[in-house]
Design a protein around this motif. Structure first.
Motif, PDB file in Angstrom:
ATOM      1  N   ASN A 188       6.684  -9.731  -8.484  1.00 33.96           N
ATOM      2  CA  ASN A 188       5.999  -9.059  -9.531  1.00 33.96           C
ATOM      3  C   ASN A 188       4.503  -8.756  -9.173  1.00 33.96           C
ATOM      4  O   ASN A 188       4.072  -7.830  -9.688  1.00 33.96           O
ATOM      5  CB  ASN A 188       6.005  -9.960 -10.689  1.00 33.96           C
ATOM      6  CG  ASN A 188       7.432  -9.967 -11.213  1.00 33.96           C
ATOM      7  OD1 ASN A 188       8.416  -9.123 -10.780  1.00 33.96           O
ATOM      8  ND2 ASN A 188       7.744 -10.849 -11.998  1.00 33.96           N
ATOM      9  N   GLN A 189       3.775  -9.443  -8.377  1.00 36.62           N
ATOM     10  CA  GLN A 189       2.376  -9.390  -7.989  1.00 36.62           C
ATOM     11  C   GLN A 189       2.476  -8.414  -7.225  1.00 36.62           C
ATOM     12  O   GLN A 189       1.383  -7.526  -7.240  1.00 36.62           O
ATOM     13  CB  GLN A 189       1.821 -10.692  -7.617  1.00 36.62           C
ATOM     14  CG  GLN A 189       1.527 -11.554  -8.744  1.00 36.62           C
ATOM     15  CD  GLN A 189       0.958 -13.123  -7.839  1.00 36.62           C
ATOM     16  OE1 GLN A 189       0.633 -12.887  -6.887  1.00 36.62           O
ATOM     17  NE2 GLN A 189       0.964 -14.176  -8.522  1.00 36.62           N
ATOM     18  N   LEU A 190       3.279  -8.214  -6.041  1.00 37.82           N
ATOM     19  CA  LEU A 190       3.239  -7.210  -5.090  1.00 37.82           C
ATOM     20  C   LEU A 190       3.592  -5.770  -5.889  1.00 37.82           C
ATOM     21  O   LEU A 190       2.908  -4.719  -5.552  1.00 37.82           O
ATOM     22  CB  LEU A 190       4.356  -7.598  -4.139  1.00 37.82           C
ATOM     23  CG  LEU A 190       4.573  -6.335  -2.827  1.00 37.82           C
ATOM     24  CD1 LEU A 190       3.476  -5.970  -2.402  1.00 37.82           C
ATOM     25  CD2 LEU A 190       5.695  -6.940  -2.043  1.00 37.82           C
ATOM     26  N   GLU A 191       4.604  -5.932  -6.708  1.00 38.54           N
ATOM     27  CA  GLU A 191       4.797  -4.521  -7.558  1.00 38.54           C
ATOM     28  C   GLU A 191       3.710  -4.142  -8.100  1.00 38.54           C
ATOM     29  O   GLU A 191       3.539  -2.789  -8.309  1.00 38.54           O
ATOM     30  CB  GLU A 191       5.936  -4.661  -8.280  1.00 38.54           C
ATOM     31  CG  GLU A 191       6.658  -3.764  -9.088  1.00 38.54           C
ATOM     32  CD  GLU A 191       7.790  -3.947  -9.917  1.00 38.54           C
ATOM     33  OE1 GLU A 191       8.713  -3.053 -10.317  1.00 38.54           O
ATOM     34  OE2 GLU A 191       7.998  -5.153 -10.645  1.00 38.54           O
ATOM     35  N   GLU A 192       2.910  -4.943  -8.913  1.00 36.10           N
ATOM     36  CA  GLU A 192       1.699  -4.474  -9.786  1.00 36.10           C
ATOM     37  C   GLU A 192       0.678  -3.936  -8.886  1.00 36.10           C
ATOM     38  O   GLU A 192       0.265  -2.680  -8.999  1.00 36.10           O
ATOM     39  CB  GLU A 192       1.300  -5.807 -10.483  1.00 36.10           C
ATOM     40  CG  GLU A 192       0.060  -5.196 -11.427  1.00 36.10           C
ATOM     41  CD  GLU A 192      -0.328  -6.492 -12.121  1.00 36.10           C
ATOM     42  OE1 GLU A 192      -1.668  -6.879 -12.025  1.00 36.10           O
ATOM     43  OE2 GLU A 192       0.485  -7.240 -12.679  1.00 36.10           O
ATOM     44  N   ALA A 193       0.875  -4.659  -7.439  1.00 39.99           N
ATOM     45  CA  ALA A 193      -0.527  -4.088  -6.709  1.00 39.99           C
ATOM     46  C   ALA A 193       0.191  -2.706  -6.140  1.00 39.99           C
ATOM     47  O   ALA A 193      -0.801  -1.829  -5.707  1.00 39.99           O
ATOM     48  CB  ALA A 193      -0.733  -5.034  -5.749  1.00 39.99           C
ATOM     49  N   LEU A 194       1.293  -2.663  -5.671  1.00 42.47           N
ATOM     50  CA  LEU A 194       1.827  -1.538  -5.042  1.00 42.47           C
ATOM     51  C   LEU A 194       1.672  -0.177  -6.025  1.00 42.47           C
ATOM     52  O   LEU A 194       1.163   1.002  -5.733  1.00 42.47           O
ATOM     53  CB  LEU A 194       3.488  -1.463  -4.758  1.00 42.47           C
ATOM     54  CG  LEU A 194       3.661  -2.294  -3.551  1.00 42.47           C
ATOM     55  CD1 LEU A 194       5.027  -2.433  -2.975  1.00 42.47           C
ATOM     56  CD2 LEU A 194       3.012  -1.175  -2.186  1.00 42.47           C
ATOM     57  N   LEU A 195       2.118  -0.440  -7.268  1.00 44.80           N
ATOM     58  CA  LEU A 195       1.826   0.534  -8.311  1.00 44.80           C
ATOM     59  C   LEU A 195       0.453   1.107  -8.528  1.00 44.80           C
ATOM     60  O   LEU A 195       0.337   2.191  -8.756  1.00 44.80           O
ATOM     61  CB  LEU A 195       2.529   0.184  -9.691  1.00 44.80           C
ATOM     62  CG  LEU A 195       4.080  -0.150  -9.614  1.00 44.80           C
ATOM     63  CD1 LEU A 195       4.461  -0.636 -10.851  1.00 44.80           C
ATOM     64  CD2 LEU A 195       4.821   1.324  -9.381  1.00 44.80           C
ATOM     65  N   SER A 196      -0.310  -0.101  -8.745  1.00 43.85           N
ATOM     66  CA  SER A 196      -1.671   0.414  -8.586  1.00 43.85           C
ATOM     67  C   SER A 196      -2.228   1.243  -7.435  1.00 43.85           C
ATOM     68  O   SER A 196      -2.853   2.297  -7.405  1.00 43.85           O
ATOM     69  CB  SER A 196      -2.678  -0.899  -8.725  1.00 43.85           C
ATOM     70  OG  SER A 196      -4.091  -0.470  -8.654  1.00 43.85           O
ATOM     71  N   ALA A 197      -1.663   0.875  -6.332  1.00 46.39           N
ATOM     72  CA  ALA A 197      -2.337   1.564  -4.897  1.00 46.39           C
ATOM     73  C   ALA A 197      -1.385   3.013  -4.859  1.00 46.39           C
ATOM     74  O   ALA A 197      -2.408   4.042  -4.651  1.00 46.39           O
ATOM     75  CB  ALA A 197      -1.647   0.877  -3.689  1.00 46.39           C
ATOM     76  N   ILE A 198      -0.303   3.307  -5.613  1.00 40.23           N
ATOM     77  CA  ILE A 198       0.369   4.539  -5.745  1.00 40.23           C
ATOM     78  C   ILE A 198      -0.528   5.381  -6.443  1.00 40.23           C
ATOM     79  O   ILE A 198      -0.690   6.553  -6.412  1.00 40.23           O
ATOM     80  CB  ILE A 198       1.657   4.264  -6.147  1.00 40.23           C
ATOM     81  CG1 ILE A 198       2.710   3.774  -5.133  1.00 40.23           C
ATOM     82  CG2 ILE A 198       2.327   5.574  -6.452  1.00 40.23           C
ATOM     83  CD1 ILE A 198       3.878   3.033  -5.384  1.00 40.23           C
TER      84      ILE A 198
END
Length: 126
Positions: free
Chosen positions: A25-35
């Motif tokens: 979930n932390q990774l998903e949040e960071a990836l969405l922010s980076a995207i």
């Protein structure tokens, strides 16, 4: 446990011990922010210190990759354990991802940084 760092090419993610749904979930949040901040950010995923993962995390990982298959740029995966490497390759077959695999983090990071510099140079000339 997960460690996430923003970089010039996108994100550097290091997984330690067990990769859980909370970590994902932390990774998903960071990836969405980076995207949202950069068109197709690249990803360095260091699995060399990962020992295991949970099934619920694996299912969420597959769901996320299917949804965002075209949102993430190049992916470098650092992995030494043969079983984790096989699992990562199988997951990528299911999601049409084509990462590059490395046994050490330094060459993986150089590969992504070189790509980021090339993209910047090309972008400045047009």
């Amino acid at each position: 446990m997960i460690s996430i760092q923003k970089t010039s090419y996108g994100l550097k993610v290091v997984l330690h011990n067990d990769f859980t749904l909370k970590d994902f979930n932390q990774l998903e949040e960071a990836l969405l922010s980076a995207i949202n901040q950069k068109l197709q950010p690249d990803l360095l995923l260091d699995l060399s210190q990962m020992k295991d993962f949970t099934i619920d995390m694996a299912l969420e990982h597959l769901r996320f990759l299917r949804q965002h298959a075209h949102d993430i740029g190049r992916t470098a995966i650092v992995v030494e354990d043969i079983w984790i490497r096989l699992g990562a390759r199988f997951a990528n077959l299911l999601t049409l991802q084509h990462p590059k695999y490395f046994s050490e983090i330094e060459p993986a990071q150089r590969w992504l940084e070189q790509n980021a510099q090339t993209t910047t140079v090309i972008g400045n000339n047009h």
